[in-house]
Write a protein that holds these residues in place. Structure first.
Motif, PDB file in Angstrom:
ATOM      1  N   SER A  36       0.779  -1.094   0.081  1.00  0.00           N
ATOM      2  CA  SER A  36      -0.150  -0.027   0.033  1.00  0.00           C
ATOM      3  C   SER A  36       0.835   1.235  -0.073  1.00  0.00           C
ATOM      4  O   SER A  36       0.385   2.403  -0.179  1.00  0.00           O
ATOM      5  CB  SER A  36      -1.137   0.145   1.115  1.00  0.00           C
ATOM      6  N   TYR A  40      -2.385   4.001  -4.381  1.00  0.00           N
ATOM      7  CA  TYR A  40      -3.798   3.562  -4.973  1.00  0.00           C
ATOM      8  C   TYR A  40      -3.664   2.991  -6.099  1.00  0.00           C
ATOM      9  O   TYR A  40      -4.216   1.798  -6.314  1.00  0.00           O
ATOM     10  CB  TYR A  40      -4.460   4.838  -4.954  1.00  0.00           C
ATOM     11  N   GLU A  41      -3.100   3.344  -7.110  1.00  0.00           N
ATOM     12  CA  GLU A  41      -3.010   2.813  -8.543  1.00  0.00           C
ATOM     13  C   GLU A  41      -2.322   1.465  -8.305  1.00  0.00           C
ATOM     14  O   GLU A  41      -2.670   0.441  -9.059  1.00  0.00           O
ATOM     15  CB  GLU A  41      -2.102   3.621  -9.494  1.00  0.00           C
ATOM     16  N   CYS A  87      -4.645   5.883   1.576  1.00  0.00           N
ATOM     17  CA  CYS A  87      -4.467   6.124   0.007  1.00  0.00           C
ATOM     18  C   CYS A  87      -6.045   5.827  -0.576  1.00  0.00           C
ATOM     19  O   CYS A  87      -6.213   6.274  -1.691  1.00  0.00           O
ATOM     20  CB  CYS A  87      -3.358   5.559  -0.793  1.00  0.00           C
ATOM     21  N   LEU A  88      -6.648   4.936  -0.039  1.00  0.00           N
ATOM     22  CA  LEU A  88      -8.263   4.470  -0.697  1.00  0.00           C
ATOM     23  C   LEU A  88      -9.070   5.690  -0.269  1.00  0.00           C
ATOM     24  O   LEU A  88      -9.885   5.714  -1.241  1.00  0.00           O
ATOM     25  CB  LEU A  88      -8.678   3.340   0.063  1.00  0.00           C
ATOM     26  N   LYS A  91     -11.519   8.052  -3.194  1.00  0.00           N
ATOM     27  CA  LYS A  91     -11.445   7.301  -4.290  1.00  0.00           C
ATOM     28  C   LYS A  91     -12.671   6.597  -4.766  1.00  0.00           C
ATOM     29  O   LYS A  91     -13.185   5.874  -3.832  1.00  0.00           O
ATOM     30  CB  LYS A  91     -10.070   6.421  -4.433  1.00  0.00           C
ATOM     31  N   MET A  93     -13.496   3.781  -5.603  1.00  0.00           N
ATOM     32  CA  MET A  93     -12.998   2.464  -5.860  1.00  0.00           C
ATOM     33  C   MET A  93     -13.753   1.543  -6.686  1.00  0.00           C
ATOM     34  O   MET A  93     -13.505   0.419  -7.314  1.00  0.00           O
ATOM     35  CB  MET A  93     -12.596   1.810  -4.565  1.00  0.00           C
TER      36      MET A  93
END
Length: 299
Positions: A36, A40-41, A87-88, A91, A93
């Motif tokens: 992580s 994110y990517e 980082c999520l 987003k 998702m």
């Protein structure tokens, strides 16, 4: 039909495929590191890589897939929030996963997935009349999941079952959620270790603290475990007072402490709004660390 699930953890991503035609037998289980810190990517690419690896082994690609995630998808904005994998947060998702994978994706909080799996194929099988099942996670963090009539209750804000972020200790330790003295900052593993260090000046693991409590010679270990039992009793009693579930399942490392089911159970009686009578079954999970990924597949 095969049911596909992903448990997205802070350190590992696990994929499981269950055969719905064969008593939910596990066809394949495989893990990759989340990594992580790379962002994110990169997490999305690790998920895609893992699914491709599993698909090769199973001999077919998923037609849809469920995800157990840290944090939750906000119902209105469809953006992630409340995730300790920072980082999520913020987003889209679900949308991004559907774009990368090309199939429908269902997301649910990992504690809700834990509760769903235990309700349907774990401890809940012993209590088929339990309409309301609450799954507690007590480990590095503290969370909860709510299942009613075999369905996850995500709630209006997507925070259904968020038991770990109610204030348990006035003027307690600040929490990342912005409050202080949350359940998580009182009875999680790190919180108990921090308390022991504060009263003793010595740093010990919770396992060692528990061993020293059982030996009966360390007053600081006694104070730490007494703190756990007392606050556990208060926190669980509030849960029962509001929801009155037919079954509570306690997962996570702290949930393995046997005292919670004996002395801790007695403490609940002090605080419940039922003249001290508690008949709620409170059990350890029957699925071990598989509950999250099985719950994701069951979505």
């Amino acid at each position: 039909m095969k049911l596909w699930g992903i448990d997205l953890g802070g350190t590992k991503i696990e994929c499981a495929v269950l055969d719905s035609n064969n008593n939910l037998e596990v066809v394949v289980r495989m893990r990759l590191p989340t990594e992580s810190a790379k962002g994110y990517e990169h997490i999305l690419s690790q998920i895609k890589k893992l699914i491709d690896m599993v698909a090769e082994q199973v001999g077919e690609k998923p037609r849809k897939i469920g995800f157990a995630t840290p944090g939750v998808l906000e119902p209105d904005s469809q953006l992630m929030k409340n995730s300790n994998t920072i980082c999520l947060n913020g987003k889209p998702m679900r949308q991004d996963l559907e774009a990368i994978l090309g199939i429908p994706v269902q997301l649910a909080n990992d504690a809700n997935c834990f509760a769903l799996a235990e309700a349907l194929i774990g401890a809940g099988k012993e209590y088929p009349k339990a309409e309301v099942v609450f799954g507690v996670i007590m480990g590095t963090g503290v969370g909860g999941g709510l299942v009613v009539n075999n369905k996850i209750i995500g709630g209006h804000h997507g925070i259904g079952g968020e038991w770990g972020h109610n204030i348990l200790e006035e003027n307690g330790v600040p929490c990342y959620c912005g409050k202080a003295g949350c359940v998580e900052q009182v009875i999680s593993g790190p919180a108990l270790e921090r308390y022991y260090e504060q009263v003793s000046g010595e740093k010990l693991s919770l396992k060692t603290i528990l061993e020293q409590y059982n030996e009966g010679k360390n007053e600081h270990a006694k104070a730490t475990i007494e703190r756990l039992l007392e606050y556990y009793g208060r926190a669980i009693s509030t849960l029962i007072n509001v929801l009155d579930p037919g079954l509570i399942v306690i997962g996570g490392g702290v949930g393995n402490i046997d005292l919670l089911y004996t002395a801790g159970f007695e403490r609940i009686k002090k605080y419940i709004f039922n003249k001290g009578v508690v008949t709620t079954p409170i059990l350890k999970p029957r699925l071990g660390d598989s509950a999250g990924v099985f719950g994701a597949a069951l979505l």
